[in-house]
Enzyme design. Structure first.
Site, PDB file in Angstrom:
ATOM      1  NE  ARG A  29      -3.675  -2.317   1.757  1.00 35.11           N
ATOM      2  CZ  ARG A  29      -4.750  -2.634   1.260  1.00 35.11           C
ATOM      3  NH1 ARG A  29      -4.970  -1.820  -0.011  1.00 35.11           N
ATOM      4  NH2 ARG A  29      -5.710  -3.733   1.241  1.00 35.11           N
ATOM      5  CG  ASP A  30       1.540   5.811  -2.497  1.00 32.63           C
ATOM      6  OD1 ASP A  30       2.283   5.610  -3.760  1.00 32.63           O
ATOM      7  OD2 ASP A  30       1.788   6.723  -1.550  1.00 32.63           O
ATOM      8  CB  ILE A  31       3.605   5.591   2.691  1.00 35.76           C
ATOM      9  CG1 ILE A  31       3.809   6.148   3.858  1.00 35.76           C
ATOM     10  CG2 ILE A  31       4.156   6.300   2.052  1.00 35.76           C
ATOM     11  CD1 ILE A  31       5.242   5.905   4.208  1.00 35.76           C
ATOM     12  CG  ASN A  87       3.633   8.616 -12.456  1.00 34.80           C
ATOM     13  OD1 ASN A  87       2.308   9.061 -13.147  1.00 34.80           O
ATOM     14  ND2 ASN A  87       2.962   8.821 -11.173  1.00 34.80           N
ATOM     15  CD  GLU A  95       6.808  12.873  -5.626  1.00 32.40           C
ATOM     16  OE1 GLU A  95       6.278  11.356  -4.323  1.00 32.40           O
ATOM     17  OE2 GLU A  95       6.466  13.256  -5.742  1.00 32.40           O
ATOM     18  CB  VAL A  96      10.498   5.960  -5.837  1.00 33.61           C
ATOM     19  CG1 VAL A  96      11.259   4.673  -6.011  1.00 33.61           C
ATOM     20  CG2 VAL A  96       9.642   6.715  -4.405  1.00 33.61           C
ATOM     21  CG  HIS A 100       6.643   2.841  -8.152  1.00 33.76           C
ATOM     22  ND1 HIS A 100       7.702   3.226  -8.894  1.00 33.76           N
ATOM     23  CD2 HIS A 100       5.840   4.275  -8.377  1.00 33.76           C
ATOM     24  CE1 HIS A 100       7.527   4.755  -8.656  1.00 33.76           C
ATOM     25  NE2 HIS A 100       6.150   5.121  -8.647  1.00 33.76           N
ATOM     26  CG  HIS A 102       1.103   4.549  -8.902  1.00 35.82           C
ATOM     27  ND1 HIS A 102       1.039   5.232  -7.725  1.00 35.82           N
ATOM     28  CD2 HIS A 102       2.407   5.094  -9.739  1.00 35.82           C
ATOM     29  CE1 HIS A 102       2.034   6.461  -7.423  1.00 35.82           C
ATOM     30  NE2 HIS A 102       3.252   6.091  -8.825  1.00 35.82           N
TER      31      HIS A 102
HETATM   32  P1  AMP Z   1       6.380   8.393  -7.839  1.00 37.48           P
HETATM   33  O1  AMP Z   1       5.612   9.601  -8.003  1.00 37.48           O
HETATM   34  O2  AMP Z   1       5.906   7.067  -8.892  1.00 37.48           O
HETATM   35  O3  AMP Z   1       7.510   8.051  -8.097  1.00 37.48           O
HETATM   36  O4  AMP Z   1       5.457   7.461  -6.826  1.00 37.48           O
HETATM   37  C1  AMP Z   1       6.188   6.845  -6.056  1.00 37.48           C
HETATM   38  C2  AMP Z   1       4.950   6.340  -4.723  1.00 37.48           C
HETATM   39  O5  AMP Z   1       5.567   5.721  -3.248  1.00 37.48           O
HETATM   40  C3  AMP Z   1       4.356   8.062  -4.082  1.00 37.48           C
HETATM   41  O6  AMP Z   1       3.119   7.432  -4.693  1.00 37.48           O
HETATM   42  C4  AMP Z   1       4.253   7.553  -2.705  1.00 37.48           C
HETATM   43  O7  AMP Z   1       2.835   8.319  -1.834  1.00 37.48           O
HETATM   44  C5  AMP Z   1       5.050   6.251  -2.301  1.00 37.48           C
HETATM   45  N1  AMP Z   1       6.259   6.128  -1.300  1.00 37.48           N
HETATM   46  C6  AMP Z   1       6.708   6.700  -0.903  1.00 37.48           C
HETATM   47  N2  AMP Z   1       7.210   6.469  -0.072  1.00 37.48           N
HETATM   48  C7  AMP Z   1       6.861   5.721   0.212  1.00 37.48           C
HETATM   49  C8  AMP Z   1       7.354   4.028   1.456  1.00 37.48           C
HETATM   50  N3  AMP Z   1       7.980   4.269   2.627  1.00 37.48           N
HETATM   51  N4  AMP Z   1       5.841   3.429   1.427  1.00 37.48           N
HETATM   52  C9  AMP Z   1       5.090   3.024   0.493  1.00 37.48           C
HETATM   53  N5  AMP Z   1       4.690   4.190  -0.513  1.00 37.48           N
HETATM   54  C10 AMP Z   1       6.131   4.848  -0.681  1.00 37.48           C
END
Ligand code: AMP
Ligand code: ZN
Length: 114
Positions: A29-31, A87, A95-96, A100, A102
């Site tokens: 689950r997304d945080i 994304n 951002e990560v 991944h 979504h």
């Molecule tokens: P993106 O903007 O597509 O890179 O999405 C990165 C996602 O990772 C965002 O929706 C964040 O809320 C999620 N995220 C970041 N850190 C964590 C975490 N520790 N556990 C779960 N989701 C996370």
């Protein structure tokens, strides 16, 4: 990748709220959920962005979607509808930098996306 957040989850150094795990895929689950259901589905192998997949990854990417479909059923959103999003890079707001997918559902989304 030692400095990758999602690789640390795969390695067990950080414990997300896992909803599905296979030998090659982790879903959690997304945080910071943007919908009642917001799950991230990742390959365990580090792939930075969608730009970095190869034809050999086609099966793996297909299995990410298969997990999304199964989770949509178990989350009760398969019939009401859901959105699957990758994304990629700056303009999409990535951002990560570990691939991944979504899975978002449980509310009505607008189109086009913002
Ligand atoms: P993106 O903007 O597509 O890179 O999405 C990165 C996602 O990772 C965002 O929706 C964040 O809320 C999620 N995220 C970041 N850190 C964590 C975490 N520790 N556990 C779960 N989701 C996370
Ligand atoms: Zn990684």
């Amino acid at each position: 990748m030692t400095d990758c957040l999602f690789c640390k989850m795969v390695a067990g150094e950080i414990q997300p709220d896992v909803v599905r795990e296979t030998d090659e895929v982790l879903a959690f689950r997304d945080i910071n959920p943007q919908a009642p259901t917001h799950i991230l589905i990742i390959p365990k192998r580090h792939i930075a962005t969608l730009n970095d997949i190869t034809p050999e990854d086609a099966g793996l990417v297909g299995r990410l979607f298969t997990v999304a479909r199964e989770l949509a059923v178990s989350e009760g959103i398969a019939e009401s509808g859901y959105r699957c999003v990758f994304n990629c890079n700056r303009d999409a707001g990535q951002e990560v930098f570990h691939l991944h997918l979504h899975l978002l559902g449980g509310r009505r989304f607008s189109w086009p996306p913002g």
